[in-house]
Motif scaffolding. Structure first.
Motif, PDB file in Angstrom:
ATOM      1  N   PHE A  77      23.212 -20.637 -35.872  1.00  0.00           N
ATOM      2  CA  PHE A  77      21.968 -19.919 -36.203  1.00  0.00           C
ATOM      3  C   PHE A  77      20.757 -20.815 -35.929  1.00  0.00           C
ATOM      4  CE2 PHE A  77      24.930 -17.129 -38.187  1.00  0.00           C
ATOM      5  CZ  PHE A  77      24.311 -15.888 -38.189  1.00  0.00           C
ATOM      6  N   GLY A  81      17.882 -20.338 -32.767  1.00  0.00           N
ATOM      7  CA  GLY A  81      16.448 -20.327 -33.051  1.00  0.00           C
ATOM      8  C   GLY A  81      15.715 -21.383 -32.230  1.00  0.00           C
ATOM      9  N   SER A 106      22.666 -22.778 -42.681  1.00  0.00           N
ATOM     10  CA  SER A 106      22.484 -21.313 -42.669  1.00  0.00           C
ATOM     11  C   SER A 106      23.260 -20.604 -43.773  1.00  0.00           C
ATOM     12  CB  SER A 106      22.848 -20.734 -41.298  1.00  0.00           C
ATOM     13  OG  SER A 106      24.211 -20.918 -41.025  1.00  0.00           O
ATOM     14  N   ARG A 121      19.926 -12.897 -33.036  1.00  0.00           N
ATOM     15  CA  ARG A 121      19.489 -14.237 -32.577  1.00  0.00           C
ATOM     16  C   ARG A 121      19.946 -14.524 -31.154  1.00  0.00           C
ATOM     17  NH1 ARG A 121      17.934 -18.569 -36.806  1.00  0.00           N
ATOM     18  NH2 ARG A 121      17.393 -17.132 -38.456  1.00  0.00           N
ATOM     19  N   ARG A 124      17.873 -13.267 -28.305  1.00  0.00           N
ATOM     20  CA  ARG A 124      16.626 -13.972 -27.983  1.00  0.00           C
ATOM     21  C   ARG A 124      16.813 -15.070 -26.937  1.00  0.00           C
ATOM     22  NH1 ARG A 124      14.513 -15.664 -33.736  1.00  0.00           N
ATOM     23  NH2 ARG A 124      15.322 -13.889 -34.877  1.00  0.00           N
TER      24      ARG A 124
END
Ligand SMILES: C[S@@+](CC[C@H](N)C(=O)[O-])C[C@H]1O[C@@H](n2cnc3c(N)ncnc32)[C@H](O)[C@@H]1O
Length: 182
Positions: A77, A81, A106, A121, A124
């Protein structure tokens, strides 16, 4: 070595030549081995330094000299990001998480509850027109339910194709795998 994943590794080899591949929850990095042996550039990401060392050994056993920078230690995670913030994108992303895990940064991951957040996520960091492999190893979630979870989180139109388990796992359907083309 997860023999039940070999059709997916085979599929990955067929489609990833010359592409960039992000192998999350990499464990022994077998998806990474499949990708680099097909001529891709692969990054393996895992929360265990030991497993990443096994992954490097797995590369060597398959005649590939591992590059330190292609093995990233850390939480999936967090790193998704970070990649998104840096604008780093991949042509193919492999999501093969455990059903349950706990990470200091996380927290608890439960596949049935958190898969959508993971997918959100991953989206992205994927190139437009990219490919995702979404796997779920869970007896208690059916392929229909898993497809529903994926469909609800994916932008449309997304093309989802289910990969069956290999034929030498007769009567088993615990591993659900969908190849998604965005
Ligand atoms: C079931 S294995 C994945 C199998 C792997 N795809 C393969 O083909 O060998 C699960 C892996 O996820 C890693 N893991 C669990 N939670 C994680 C997290 N939050 N971030 C990164 N890796 C995690 C574990 O260390 C373990 O190596």
């Amino acid at each position: 070595m997860f023999l039940d994943q070999r059709l997916n590794r085979s599929r990955l080899r067929e489609l990833c030549s010359g592409k960039t591949v992000l192998n999350t929850f990499a464990y022994t990095c077998s998806f990474g081995v499949a990708a680099v042996s097909a001529g891709a550039n692969a990054v393996n990401l895992d929360l265990s330094r030991n497993y990443l060392e096994w992954g490097q050994e797995n590369y060597r056993l398959n005649g590939v000299e591992p590059e330190e920078s292609d093995f990233i230690y850390g939480d999936v995670f967090d790193w998704l990001g970070r990649f998104a913030k840096r604008g780093r994108r991949f042509d193919v992303v492999v999501l093969d998480p455990p059903t349950f895990s706990r990470s200091r940064s996380s927290g608890v991951f439960r596949a049935e509850k958190d898969y959508s957040a993971l997918l959100e996520r991953a989206l992205r960091v994927i190139e437009s027109g990219g490919i995702l492999l979404c796997c779920l190893n869970a007896h208690h979630i059916s392929a229909v339910e898993f497809r529903y979870i994926l469909k609800n989180s994916l932008p449309s139109p997304a093309d989802l194709r289910q990969m069956p388990m290999p034929e030498d796992f007769p009567g088993s359907d615990y591993l659900k795998s969908f190849w998604v083309r965005l």
